[in-house]
Design a protein around this motif. Sequence first.
Motif, PDB file in Angstrom:
ATOM      1  N   GLY A   1     -50.101 -10.761 -48.289  1.00 18.05           N
ATOM      2  CA  GLY A   1     -49.608  -9.605 -48.041  1.00 18.05           C
ATOM      3  C   GLY A   1     -48.731 -10.039 -49.567  1.00 18.05           C
ATOM      4  N   HIS A   2     -48.828  -8.112 -50.170  1.00 19.63           N
ATOM      5  CA  HIS A   2     -48.536  -7.749 -51.396  1.00 19.63           C
ATOM      6  C   HIS A   2     -47.667  -6.292 -50.976  1.00 19.63           C
ATOM      7  N   LEU A   3     -46.164  -6.566 -52.081  1.00 12.01           N
ATOM      8  CA  LEU A   3     -45.819  -5.226 -52.017  1.00 12.01           C
ATOM      9  C   LEU A   3     -45.373  -4.224 -53.366  1.00 12.01           C
ATOM     10  N   ASN A   4     -45.469  -3.554 -53.735  1.00 10.82           N
ATOM     11  CA  ASN A   4     -45.285  -2.285 -55.347  1.00 10.82           C
ATOM     12  C   ASN A   4     -44.575  -1.197 -54.106  1.00 10.82           C
ATOM     13  N   ALA A   5     -43.212  -1.015 -55.206  1.00 12.03           N
ATOM     14  CA  ALA A   5     -42.122  -0.052 -55.187  1.00 12.03           C
ATOM     15  C   ALA A   5     -42.013   0.813 -56.747  1.00 12.03           C
ATOM     16  N   THR A   6     -41.819   1.665 -56.590  1.00 12.26           N
ATOM     17  CA  THR A   6     -41.375   3.142 -57.503  1.00 12.26           C
ATOM     18  C   THR A   6     -40.226   3.529 -57.345  1.00 12.26           C
ATOM     19  N   PHE A   7     -39.050   3.025 -57.364  1.00 16.00           N
ATOM     20  CA  PHE A   7     -37.627   3.919 -57.745  1.00 16.00           C
ATOM     21  C   PHE A   7     -36.715   4.580 -58.694  1.00 16.00           C
ATOM     22  N   ASN A   8     -36.023   5.099 -58.540  1.00 15.66           N
ATOM     23  CA  ASN A   8     -35.252   6.481 -59.256  1.00 15.66           C
ATOM     24  C   ASN A   8     -33.523   6.026 -58.579  1.00 15.66           C
ATOM     25  N   LEU A   9     -32.787   4.927 -58.918  1.00 17.51           N
ATOM     26  CA  LEU A   9     -31.699   4.996 -57.602  1.00 17.51           C
ATOM     27  C   LEU A   9     -30.420   4.479 -58.278  1.00 17.51           C
ATOM     28  N   ARG A  10     -29.558   5.433 -58.324  1.00 10.06           N
ATOM     29  CA  ARG A  10     -27.919   5.607 -58.639  1.00 10.06           C
ATOM     30  C   ARG A  10     -27.571   4.987 -57.778  1.00 10.06           C
ATOM     31  N   PHE A  11     -26.245   3.847 -57.958  1.00 10.13           N
ATOM     32  CA  PHE A  11     -25.319   2.912 -57.058  1.00 10.13           C
ATOM     33  C   PHE A  11     -24.087   3.434 -56.922  1.00 10.13           C
ATOM     34  N   ASP A  12     -23.017   4.476 -57.158  1.00 12.94           N
ATOM     35  CA  ASP A  12     -21.531   4.739 -57.864  1.00 12.94           C
ATOM     36  C   ASP A  12     -20.783   4.095 -56.305  1.00 12.94           C
ATOM     37  N   PHE A  13     -20.089   3.436 -57.215  1.00  9.27           N
ATOM     38  CA  PHE A  13     -18.525   2.523 -56.422  1.00  9.27           C
ATOM     39  C   PHE A  13     -17.932   3.038 -56.731  1.00  9.27           C
ATOM     40  N   ASP A  14     -16.101   3.102 -56.076  1.00  9.47           N
ATOM     41  CA  ASP A  14     -15.295   3.294 -55.763  1.00  9.47           C
ATOM     42  C   ASP A  14     -14.331   3.919 -56.691  1.00  9.47           C
ATOM     43  N   ASN A  15     -14.477   2.834 -58.337  1.00  3.62           N
ATOM     44  CA  ASN A  15     -13.577   2.516 -59.556  1.00  3.62           C
ATOM     45  C   ASN A  15     -14.037   3.161 -60.540  1.00  3.62           C
ATOM     46  N   GLY A  16     -15.350   3.930 -60.113  1.00  7.31           N
ATOM     47  CA  GLY A  16     -16.096   4.779 -61.456  1.00  7.31           C
ATOM     48  C   GLY A  16     -17.353   4.254 -61.871  1.00  7.31           C
ATOM     49  N   ASP A  17     -17.456   3.158 -61.372  1.00  2.03           N
ATOM     50  CA  ASP A  17     -18.336   1.940 -62.155  1.00  2.03           C
ATOM     51  C   ASP A  17     -19.522   2.877 -60.976  1.00  2.03           C
ATOM     52  N   TYR A  18     -20.984   2.638 -62.049  1.00  4.74           N
ATOM     53  CA  TYR A  18     -22.634   2.900 -61.115  1.00  4.74           C
ATOM     54  C   TYR A  18     -23.657   2.189 -61.586  1.00  4.74           C
ATOM     55  N   ASP A  19     -24.444   2.322 -61.015  1.00  5.47           N
ATOM     56  CA  ASP A  19     -25.356   1.135 -60.999  1.00  5.47           C
ATOM     57  C   ASP A  19     -27.013   2.254 -61.709  1.00  5.47           C
ATOM     58  N   THR A  20     -27.647   1.766 -62.488  1.00  3.65           N
ATOM     59  CA  THR A  20     -28.631   2.264 -62.252  1.00  3.65           C
ATOM     60  C   THR A  20     -30.441   1.736 -62.228  1.00  3.65           C
ATOM     61  N   HIS A  21     -31.499   2.291 -61.169  1.00  2.70           N
ATOM     62  CA  HIS A  21     -32.287   1.137 -61.069  1.00  2.70           C
ATOM     63  C   HIS A  21     -33.440   2.479 -61.215  1.00  2.70           C
ATOM     64  N   LYS A  22     -34.411   1.900 -62.501  1.00  4.81           N
ATOM     65  CA  LYS A  22     -35.506   3.416 -62.527  1.00  4.81           C
ATOM     66  C   LYS A  22     -36.837   2.167 -63.208  1.00  4.81           C
ATOM     67  N   GLY A  23     -37.840   2.220 -61.944  1.00  6.63           N
ATOM     68  CA  GLY A  23     -38.774   1.694 -62.858  1.00  6.63           C
ATOM     69  C   GLY A  23     -40.118   1.331 -61.590  1.00  6.63           C
ATOM     70  N   THR A  24     -40.371   0.455 -61.903  1.00  2.69           N
ATOM     71  CA  THR A  24     -41.272  -0.104 -60.466  1.00  2.69           C
ATOM     72  C   THR A  24     -41.544  -2.021 -60.832  1.00  2.69           C
ATOM     73  N   VAL A  25     -41.469  -2.637 -59.268  1.00  2.00           N
ATOM     74  CA  VAL A  25     -42.061  -3.869 -58.703  1.00  2.00           C
ATOM     75  C   VAL A  25     -42.265  -4.313 -58.381  1.00  2.00           C
ATOM     76  N   SER A  26     -43.368  -5.319 -58.093  1.00  2.00           N
ATOM     77  CA  SER A  26     -44.309  -5.521 -57.392  1.00  2.00           C
ATOM     78  C   SER A  26     -44.380  -7.071 -56.892  1.00  2.00           C
ATOM     79  N   ALA A  27     -44.381  -7.112 -55.923  1.00  2.00           N
ATOM     80  CA  ALA A  27     -43.966  -8.653 -55.365  1.00  2.00           C
ATOM     81  C   ALA A  27     -45.236  -9.063 -54.044  1.00  2.00           C
ATOM     82  N   CYS A  28     -44.898 -10.409 -54.033  1.00  2.00           N
ATOM     83  CA  CYS A  28     -45.491 -11.182 -52.435  1.00  2.00           C
ATOM     84  C   CYS A  28     -45.034 -10.733 -51.760  1.00  2.00           C
ATOM     85  N   VAL A  29     -45.528 -10.560 -50.192  1.00  5.22           N
ATOM     86  CA  VAL A  29     -44.687 -10.542 -49.531  1.00  5.22           C
ATOM     87  C   VAL A  29     -44.890 -11.476 -48.026  1.00  5.22           C
ATOM     88  N   VAL A  30     -44.081 -12.588 -48.055  1.00  9.27           N
ATOM     89  CA  VAL A  30     -44.097 -13.786 -47.534  1.00  9.27           C
ATOM     90  C   VAL A  30     -43.212 -14.064 -46.427  1.00  9.27           C
TER      91      VAL A  30
END
Length: 566
Positions: free
Chosen positions: A465-494
């Motif tokens: 089992g194997h996983l590939n993901a492509t993403f461009n995400l933003r997480f906005d928090f209540d205090n005005g902070d935010y996360d940015t996640h952009k790119g690709t990832v590969s991994a084993c799925v066990v």
Amino acid sequence: MKSLIPVAITYRVKGLVIILCTLLALQISAQYSVSTCSEQGLRPITSDGQEILAIYLKRNAEGIGGLGCWVHHHPNGKDYVVTPHSWDSVPSSWRKGLIREAMQAITDSRNKYVEYGTMNQPLYYILDDVDRTDEATGDVTQGEKFWLNVEGECWMRSGVPTLRPESPEVRKQIFAHEIGHCFIEENVPKTAYANHDWDAWFDESVSEYLSSEVYKTADGEHQFSVAYDFDSLFTQPYNAYVLWYYYAKQKGILSVVPLMNALTGLKTLKARMNYLQSIEFDELFHNFLYDFTMRSLKDSGTGNPIPGPGINPDADFTLLPEKSEVNIPRGINFGQREIINIVVPEGFNVTLRPPQGSEGKFYSSLMPASANAIRTWDSPVELTGHCFSPMDITVMISHLETDGIGDLVIPYELHAKADCCTAEADTLDGCIIGTWEVDVSTISHLIDYDVSGTLKVSFENMPAGHLNATFNLRFDFDNGDYDTHKGTVSACVVPEGSAGPLNYFRLSGVSLGPENIHTHFYSRRGVFLDQKDDVIEGLNRFRFNYTTCTPDILTVLYMIQMSRVR
């Protein structure tokens, strides 16, 4: 709505505006005192016998010229702008603006250049209506400085047709560049008698560097930084301004003139390179190449990276398990940048050692895609490869040995990765095989934060089992902070078994793409924090389940909805 101002008052206001504009125009026209070239007794002659003002002072056989010219006096009483007779003593607004810009460039250049050396000789800048575009090549001469047969004055010239398309700041930078030649002539006097082709690289490059420090946001010099040729010796007219900029940053601005004077006293390339090595310029040069390549060399005006040509590998080598070193044959030219791309095969980590084996002095840097770069690479490095794709590593080498350096080797040891997929083949249910697009609004419901962007996930058996993901995400928090996640990832799925309708899995051997961005923005402090390590650690511990799997819908973690793309 009609104006409520009485007509009489309106006329008075208009009259006042006209008077003020007239006074302003008179003030500008009278800003500089004006005389004629004949009154000043001007007759500059170049070292090759060219009389610079002949076209103004003498009528030729066709009856052209001989009408004289105007001399506009700088307020400092020492410098001048010279214009043709046809411009009149009170020129048109456009020409008047050019004169002001030239005068301002003289003032600004003098104020800056005395920080580097002396500026004693008077400056004469000719402005005329001649288009000095070479019709055959298309090359444009925006400004030129003359070498005179008698020292003590510096004469320059620019034509209006080549200046008109530029912005005022760029025009002033062009003037400042020519004035930079005057500075060099005064402070590095041997350049007046040297072979111009031999010393043009620093005559033109230092003039460009100086002008870029006078007008720091004009950015006219960037046309040369992007043209810097890493595959040629650094002695490049104009383009090498960025090297002089770096040298002055590292050694101080008072080091620029002494280095030029030292170089003009050495008449062979080998003598010059030996001298540069004696003052450790070879190490500084390598650090310049590294910083310029890595875009960490910042413009003094904007603070942005100085634009450059980027990275183009000169050679590619793929590491093999049965080998233990990369052999780099002779041919790394001095005064240049050698880029070697090393490919680590999929499924391996690597221990990489610095280049060795040369009798000459050289410098090397390591720039892996998935780890911190190393400017001075002098010890072994452990690098983590990818499970399912090759990994590129960039090695940069430079030297100033005119006799060249010997053959080099880069020792290495490949280690099979222990964290890649090792489960049996076909461990994933055929239902989830394929590519799915996540409804990111359902992630928001799960974690109670606003999530926006895109996320696509592919599952496959290869054979485990194997996983590939492509993403461009933003997480906005209540205090005005935010996360940015952009790119690709590969991994084993066990697979981890099932309980009722739930099928459980975990990820392992997570690899992030080389261009990934994972940051957290702290709004109160206004800073970004890199989260790559946290993301890898978190994903390697990540466990999930799915409850619903139909040909079109996959439900993960009870509520995250995914729609099949293919």
